[in-house]
Design a protein around this motif. Sequence first.
Motif, mmCIF file in Angstrom:
data_model
loop_
_atom_site.group_PDB
_atom_site.id
_atom_site.type_symbol
_atom_site.label_atom_id
_atom_site.label_comp_id
_atom_site.label_asym_id
_atom_site.label_seq_id
_atom_site.Cartn_x
_atom_site.Cartn_y
_atom_site.Cartn_z
ATOM 1 N N ARG A 134 0.839 -1.197 0.000
ATOM 2 C CA ARG A 134 0.000 0.000 0.000
ATOM 3 C C ARG A 134 0.873 1.246 0.000
ATOM 4 N NH1 ARG A 134 -4.191 -1.150 4.846
ATOM 5 N NH2 ARG A 134 -4.792 0.977 4.342
ATOM 6 N N ALA A 135 0.360 2.332 -0.578
ATOM 7 C CA ALA A 135 1.059 3.621 -0.594
ATOM 8 C C ALA A 135 0.140 4.691 -0.031
ATOM 9 C CB ALA A 135 1.487 3.985 -2.011
ATOM 10 N N ARG A 136 0.655 5.471 0.893
ATOM 11 C CA ARG A 136 -0.112 6.579 1.475
ATOM 12 C C ARG A 136 -0.378 7.649 0.428
ATOM 13 N NH1 ARG A 136 3.224 8.800 6.413
ATOM 14 N NH2 ARG A 136 1.490 10.250 6.344
ATOM 15 N N ASP A 155 -4.346 0.972 -1.161
ATOM 16 C CA ASP A 155 -4.573 1.625 0.123
ATOM 17 C C ASP A 155 -6.053 1.899 0.361
ATOM 18 O OD1 ASP A 155 -3.568 2.683 2.557
ATOM 19 O OD2 ASP A 155 -3.733 4.715 1.755
ATOM 20 N N ILE A 156 -6.825 2.094 -0.707
ATOM 21 C CA ILE A 156 -8.268 2.298 -0.538
ATOM 22 C C ILE A 156 -9.037 0.997 -0.790
ATOM 23 C CG2 ILE A 156 -8.189 4.763 -1.036
ATOM 24 C CD1 ILE A 156 -9.318 4.052 -3.840
ATOM 25 N N ASP A 157 -8.310 -0.116 -0.769
ATOM 26 C CA ASP A 157 -8.884 -1.458 -0.909
ATOM 27 C C ASP A 157 -9.487 -1.700 -2.294
ATOM 28 O OD1 ASP A 157 -9.165 -3.994 0.089
ATOM 29 O OD2 ASP A 157 -11.057 -3.617 1.108
ATOM 30 N N LYS A 158 -8.824 -1.172 -3.313
ATOM 31 C CA LYS A 158 -9.228 -1.415 -4.700
ATOM 32 C C LYS A 158 -8.095 -2.164 -5.396
ATOM 33 C CE LYS A 158 -12.916 1.433 -5.040
ATOM 34 N NZ LYS A 158 -14.135 0.766 -4.731
ATOM 35 N N SER A 159 -8.459 -2.986 -6.339
ATOM 36 C CA SER A 159 -7.471 -3.696 -7.137
ATOM 37 C C SER A 159 -6.737 -2.716 -8.044
ATOM 38 C CB SER A 159 -8.179 -4.758 -7.983
ATOM 39 O OG SER A 159 -7.308 -5.271 -8.961
ATOM 40 N N GLY A 160 -5.502 -3.043 -8.390
ATOM 41 C CA GLY A 160 -4.736 -2.209 -9.301
ATOM 42 C C GLY A 160 -5.349 -2.124 -10.689
ATOM 43 N N TRP A 161 -6.194 -3.082 -11.012
ATOM 44 C CA TRP A 161 -6.850 -3.077 -12.328
ATOM 45 C C TRP A 161 -7.791 -1.887 -12.500
ATOM 46 C CZ3 TRP A 161 -4.870 -5.737 -16.079
ATOM 47 C CH2 TRP A 161 -4.148 -6.874 -15.792
ATOM 48 N N TRP A 162 -8.130 -1.216 -11.400
ATOM 49 C CA TRP A 162 -8.977 -0.025 -11.482
ATOM 50 C C TRP A 162 -8.301 1.103 -12.248
ATOM 51 C CZ3 TRP A 162 -13.970 0.990 -10.620
ATOM 52 C CH2 TRP A 162 -14.712 0.026 -9.953
ATOM 53 N N LEU A 167 -10.754 10.749 -8.186
ATOM 54 C CA LEU A 167 -11.507 10.652 -6.930
ATOM 55 C C LEU A 167 -11.011 9.491 -6.077
ATOM 56 C CD1 LEU A 167 -15.129 11.459 -8.151
ATOM 57 C CD2 LEU A 167 -13.585 12.918 -6.837
ATOM 58 N N PHE A 168 -10.655 8.388 -6.712
ATOM 59 C CA PHE A 168 -10.079 7.252 -5.978
ATOM 60 C C PHE A 168 -8.742 7.646 -5.356
ATOM 61 C CE2 PHE A 168 -12.205 3.675 -8.638
ATOM 62 C CZ PHE A 168 -13.359 3.785 -7.886
ATOM 63 N N LEU A 169 -7.915 8.358 -6.109
ATOM 64 C CA LEU A 169 -6.558 8.671 -5.668
ATOM 65 C C LEU A 169 -6.513 9.701 -4.545
ATOM 66 C CD1 LEU A 169 -4.803 8.698 -9.139
ATOM 67 C CD2 LEU A 169 -4.702 6.901 -7.408
ATOM 68 N N VAL A 170 -7.527 10.537 -4.422
ATOM 69 C CA VAL A 170 -7.525 11.543 -3.354
ATOM 70 C C VAL A 170 -8.214 11.051 -2.076
ATOM 71 C CG1 VAL A 170 -7.388 13.491 -4.937
ATOM 72 C CG2 VAL A 170 -9.617 12.729 -4.146
ATOM 73 N N ARG A 171 -8.881 9.915 -2.155
ATOM 74 C CA ARG A 171 -9.551 9.371 -0.967
ATOM 75 C C ARG A 171 -8.530 8.941 0.073
ATOM 76 N NH1 ARG A 171 -13.406 4.685 -2.564
ATOM 77 N NH2 ARG A 171 -13.181 4.321 -0.352
ATOM 78 N N GLU A 172 -8.918 9.064 1.328
ATOM 79 C CA GLU A 172 -8.052 8.587 2.406
ATOM 80 C C GLU A 172 -8.081 7.064 2.427
ATOM 81 O OE1 GLU A 172 -7.170 9.298 7.115
ATOM 82 O OE2 GLU A 172 -8.720 10.455 6.117
ATOM 83 N N GLY A 173 -6.941 6.471 2.717
ATOM 84 C CA GLY A 173 -6.840 5.018 2.756
ATOM 85 C C GLY A 173 -7.557 4.428 3.962
ATOM 86 N N LYS A 174 -7.749 3.131 3.900
ATOM 87 C CA LYS A 174 -8.374 2.423 5.017
ATOM 88 C C LYS A 174 -7.429 2.453 6.213
ATOM 89 C CE LYS A 174 -11.827 0.972 2.509
ATOM 90 N NZ LYS A 174 -13.155 1.403 2.672
#
Length: 118
Positions: free
Chosen positions: A17-19, A73-80, A96-103
């Motif tokens: 995961r990456a912050r 980090d947001i619990d999505k597959s890299g295929w997204w 929008l996925f990339l700016v969300r805070e991680g789990k």
Amino acid sequence: MGWYFAVLQKYAVFSGRARRKEFWMFMLFDIIIFIALIVIDGVLGLATPFLVSLYALATFLPWLGVMVRRLHDIDKSGWWILVGFIPAIGGLILLLFLVREGKSEGNRFGDDPKLAAA
């Protein structure tokens, strides 16, 4: 600059995961270097953007790796990442996925990287 080199050290690492900070600091320095190389190519009067192309080729795998780890980090597959190819709206969805805070807890891709950094 340390965040930039940290990503480069994980040259083709697609697991974990990456912050947000790691991802966005890498992108910031990547864009700054990219712009500087465009200027240098222009000053040198090269017919083709040689330095920019060489840099883009050299940093493609680290860029892809940090983006996949950011999605993890947001619990999505890299295929997204492929959603970015959808015309008009795909890039916005990906942003929008990339700016969300991680789990804040561990997920299927690993433990929270904020806890490891603290």
